[in-house]
Design a protein around this motif. Structure first.
Motif, PDB file in Angstrom:
ATOM      1  N   TRP A 155       0.873  -1.183   0.000  1.00 21.34           N
ATOM      2  CA  TRP A 155       0.000   0.000   0.000  1.00 21.34           C
ATOM      3  C   TRP A 155       0.891   1.208   0.000  1.00 21.34           C
ATOM      4  CZ3 TRP A 155      -2.787   3.323  -1.354  1.00 21.34           C
ATOM      5  CH2 TRP A 155      -3.678   4.097  -0.626  1.00 21.34           C
ATOM      6  N   SER A 164      -8.837   7.145  11.366  1.00 22.40           N
ATOM      7  CA  SER A 164      -9.414   5.821  11.610  1.00 22.40           C
ATOM      8  C   SER A 164     -10.120   5.707  12.948  1.00 22.40           C
ATOM      9  CB  SER A 164      -8.312   4.754  11.524  1.00 22.40           C
ATOM     10  OG  SER A 164      -7.708   4.775  10.246  1.00 22.40           O
ATOM     11  N   LYS A 220      -8.775   3.955   7.728  1.00 19.00           N
ATOM     12  CA  LYS A 220      -8.745   2.510   7.533  1.00 19.00           C
ATOM     13  C   LYS A 220      -9.802   1.904   8.445  1.00 19.00           C
ATOM     14  CE  LYS A 220      -5.650  -1.474   8.140  1.00 19.00           C
ATOM     15  NZ  LYS A 220      -4.385  -1.920   8.785  1.00 19.00           N
ATOM     16  N   GLU A 240     -12.224  -1.703   8.837  1.00 15.67           N
ATOM     17  CA  GLU A 240     -12.535  -3.055   8.402  1.00 15.67           C
ATOM     18  C   GLU A 240     -11.713  -3.389   7.154  1.00 15.67           C
ATOM     19  OE1 GLU A 240     -16.758  -3.245   8.085  1.00 15.67           O
ATOM     20  OE2 GLU A 240     -17.053  -3.137  10.262  1.00 15.67           O
ATOM     21  N   GLN A 241     -12.352  -3.631   6.025  1.00 13.69           N
ATOM     22  CA  GLN A 241     -11.626  -4.030   4.820  1.00 13.69           C
ATOM     23  C   GLN A 241     -11.624  -2.947   3.746  1.00 13.69           C
ATOM     24  OE1 GLN A 241      -9.735  -6.827   4.590  1.00 13.69           O
ATOM     25  NE2 GLN A 241     -10.246  -6.911   6.775  1.00 13.69           N
ATOM     26  N   ARG A 242     -11.820  -1.689   4.168  1.00  8.21           N
ATOM     27  CA  ARG A 242     -11.794  -0.589   3.207  1.00  8.21           C
ATOM     28  C   ARG A 242     -10.811   0.474   3.685  1.00  8.21           C
ATOM     29  NH1 ARG A 242     -15.300  -1.041  -0.765  1.00  8.21           N
ATOM     30  NH2 ARG A 242     -14.854   1.080  -1.480  1.00  8.21           N
ATOM     31  N   PRO A 298     -11.551  -1.154  -1.665  1.00  8.87           N
ATOM     32  CA  PRO A 298     -11.340  -2.273  -0.736  1.00  8.87           C
ATOM     33  C   PRO A 298      -9.848  -2.421  -0.455  1.00  8.87           C
ATOM     34  CG  PRO A 298     -12.786  -2.914  -2.535  1.00  8.87           C
ATOM     35  CD  PRO A 298     -12.224  -1.590  -2.905  1.00  8.87           C
ATOM     36  N   LEU A 299      -9.515  -2.777   0.779  1.00 13.46           N
ATOM     37  CA  LEU A 299      -8.122  -2.916   1.160  1.00 13.46           C
ATOM     38  C   LEU A 299      -7.407  -3.954   0.301  1.00 13.46           C
ATOM     39  CD1 LEU A 299      -6.042  -1.896   3.187  1.00 13.46           C
ATOM     40  CD2 LEU A 299      -6.746  -3.718   4.738  1.00 13.46           C
ATOM     41  N   THR A 300      -8.129  -4.981  -0.117  1.00 14.41           N
ATOM     42  CA  THR A 300      -7.503  -6.044  -0.909  1.00 14.41           C
ATOM     43  C   THR A 300      -7.111  -5.581  -2.316  1.00 14.41           C
ATOM     44  OG1 THR A 300      -9.728  -6.764  -1.524  1.00 14.41           O
ATOM     45  CG2 THR A 300      -8.651  -7.919   0.309  1.00 14.41           C
ATOM     46  N   ASP A 301      -7.663  -4.460  -2.767  1.00  7.64           N
ATOM     47  CA  ASP A 301      -7.358  -3.952  -4.114  1.00  7.64           C
ATOM     48  C   ASP A 301      -6.206  -2.949  -4.119  1.00  7.64           C
ATOM     49  OD1 ASP A 301      -9.384  -5.458  -5.069  1.00  7.64           O
ATOM     50  OD2 ASP A 301     -10.788  -3.804  -5.382  1.00  7.64           O
ATOM     51  N   ASP A 308       2.125  -4.717   6.740  1.00 14.20           N
ATOM     52  CA  ASP A 308       1.659  -4.174   8.011  1.00 14.20           C
ATOM     53  C   ASP A 308       2.719  -4.354   9.097  1.00 14.20           C
ATOM     54  OD1 ASP A 308      -0.968  -3.147   9.387  1.00 14.20           O
ATOM     55  OD2 ASP A 308      -0.169  -4.664  10.744  1.00 14.20           O
TER      56      ASP A 308
END
Length: 438
Positions: A1, A59, A122, A124-126, A150-153, A193
């Motif tokens: 990221w 956050s 930040k 959850e997952q976004r 989304p965090l995964t993207d 992380d």
């Protein structure tokens, strides 16, 4: 990221100014005028100039502070890799963390034309990141963007947005610079992380924090054994432990092992060469260490710490005259510099036998870091060579308060990496004159 997209967008809109950090030539040596925190405006560099301020953590949890700080540092690093830009060091930019910022004042204090600021949320997952580029001369907003994905993207988003911005706004950026900036350290969010947590723990420089940082870097490597930056972080914990005398010489071997691993994994990573160079110098391999740090600077000409590392290496290599010119560059990139840099300056003047000049940065450094014993020892030696015996003995008393076991022999051992033994003996003789036991 690593939002290098923001870095490219900022690069596209920067416009240059011009000037130079103040130095004076006297009898073939440089006098670097040091005034951290000065209110006088710094002149603008000839290159487009920018400072990336700490992104605000939105956050709702102080525990996420490391994440927003990590993103800020990644953007700074991405910008710094472009040799056509002038980028203020993280250390000076983070002076404004948590403060109400007057952007024109920041521009004057840091000597830059543009300031990038933003926020990170930040949840959850976004993740949502906002960024805005401001003209420090006028306070006008030149560009703003919001990223909400989304965090995964996140890694795919990085490439998508970066390439789009570069193709439309920064066509002049060399392809090699673009490819080097886009190269990721890891594709695993968990490893990244842990790396960010380790980096945050390295800031206090305390023994406990550095040992905790080591655990974070080890966890990052366990998840992704090919993560070069994590090896750099791991090696830096061993190097810091050796320099601070917390761990024996084996720590230097571990630092070397980690640095070489990082270079093998990513031969374009500036910090890998910088860590390797610092370790080589401490092992007495001066020319190899200098070459490695110079390689780091060639890959990132905006890293103030690497100029200071090279200055330190030059002193250990017996070339104190070259230290001052390098520190001039470091100080301009990092106006609110680390206190240890006062030692680098004072020590260089001391070895050049300019003892009166050495007093200024050494006393300034003691004012900023009163418990840093090397500042006291060089101050004592300088006073002794000047014949100011009362002040020399008072400095020795402070040195012994901070390090009760200090002797000439132990300091000789601590300075074993000094190549020029004549310079080292000049230092030790000053300590003897000041009254330090043999």
């Amino acid at each position: 990221w690593k939002l290098r997209a923001v870095a490219f967008a900022a690069a596209a809109l920067l416009i240059g100014g011009g000037a130079l950090w103040t130095i004076q030539k006297r009898a073939s040596t440089l006098t670097v005028e040091v005034s951290p925190g000065t209110k006088a405006p710094l002149p603008l560099p000839e290159k487009p100039s920018i400072a990336v301020l700490p992104f605000a953590n939105m956050s709702g949890s102080a525990e996420q502070e490391y994440f927003s700080d990590g993103i800020t540092e990644d953007i700074t690093t991405a910008l710094a890799k472009f040799p056509g830009l002038f980028v203020i060091a993280r250390n000076s930019a983070f002076r404004y963390k948590g403060k109400a910022v007057d952007v024109p004042q920041v521009g004057r204090e840091l000597g830059v034309r543009y300031v990038l600021e933003g926020s990170v949320r930040k949840a959850e997952q976004r993740i949502r990141v906002t960024a805005q580029l401001i003209d420090a001369a006028t306070g006008a907003h030149k560009w703003a963007e919001r990223y909400d994905r989304p965090l995964t993207d996140i890694f795919a988003l990085q490439d998508e947005v970066t390439e789009r911005i570069v193709s439309t706004l920064v066509a002049q950026v060399a392809k090699a610079d673009l490819e080097r900036t886009l190269r990721k350290g890891t594709k695993d969010l968990g490893a990244y992380d842990y790396y960010l947590r380790g980096q945050e723990l390295m800031r206090p420089r305390s023994k406990e924090a550095i040992l905790q940082a080591r655990q974070m870097f080890e966890k990052a490597i366990a998840i992704d054994p090919g993560y070069a930056q994590a090896y750099v972080g791991l090696g830096s914990t061993y190097l810091a432990a050796f320099i601070s005398r917390w761990e024996p010489k084996e720590a230097l071997d571990r630092s070397m092992e980690s640095a070489r691993k990082a270079v093998a994994l990513d031969g374009s990573l500036p910090s890998a060469y910088a860590n390797l160079g610092g370790t080589l110098v401490r092992k007495g391999q001066h020319e190899e260490g200098i070459a490695a740090i110079e390689k780091a600077i060639s890959l990132n000409s905006n890293d103030a710490e690497n100029y200071a590392r090279l200055a330190n290496a030059m002193t250990f290599a017996g070339k104190p005259g070259e230290t001052l010119a390098l520190m001039e560059k470091a100080l301009r990139l990092d106006p609110f510099y680390f206190p240890v840099w006062d030692l680098y300056l004072g020590r260089a003047y001391f070895y050049l036998r300019q003892h009166e000049k050495a007093l200024v940065p050494l006393k300034a450094g003691i004012g900023r870091a009163p418990d840093f014993w090397p500042m006291r020892s060089f101050l004592a030696a300088a006073y002794a060579h000047l014949g100011r015996q009362a002040e020399a003995r008072a400095s020795i008393a402070e040195l012994r308060r901070l390090w009760p076991e200090a002797t000439v022999r132990k300091i000789r051992e601590q300075q074993a990496a000094m190549k020029d033994k004549v310079l080292l003996e000049h230092y030790l003789e000053g300590l003897r004159k000041a009254g330090l036991p043999e």
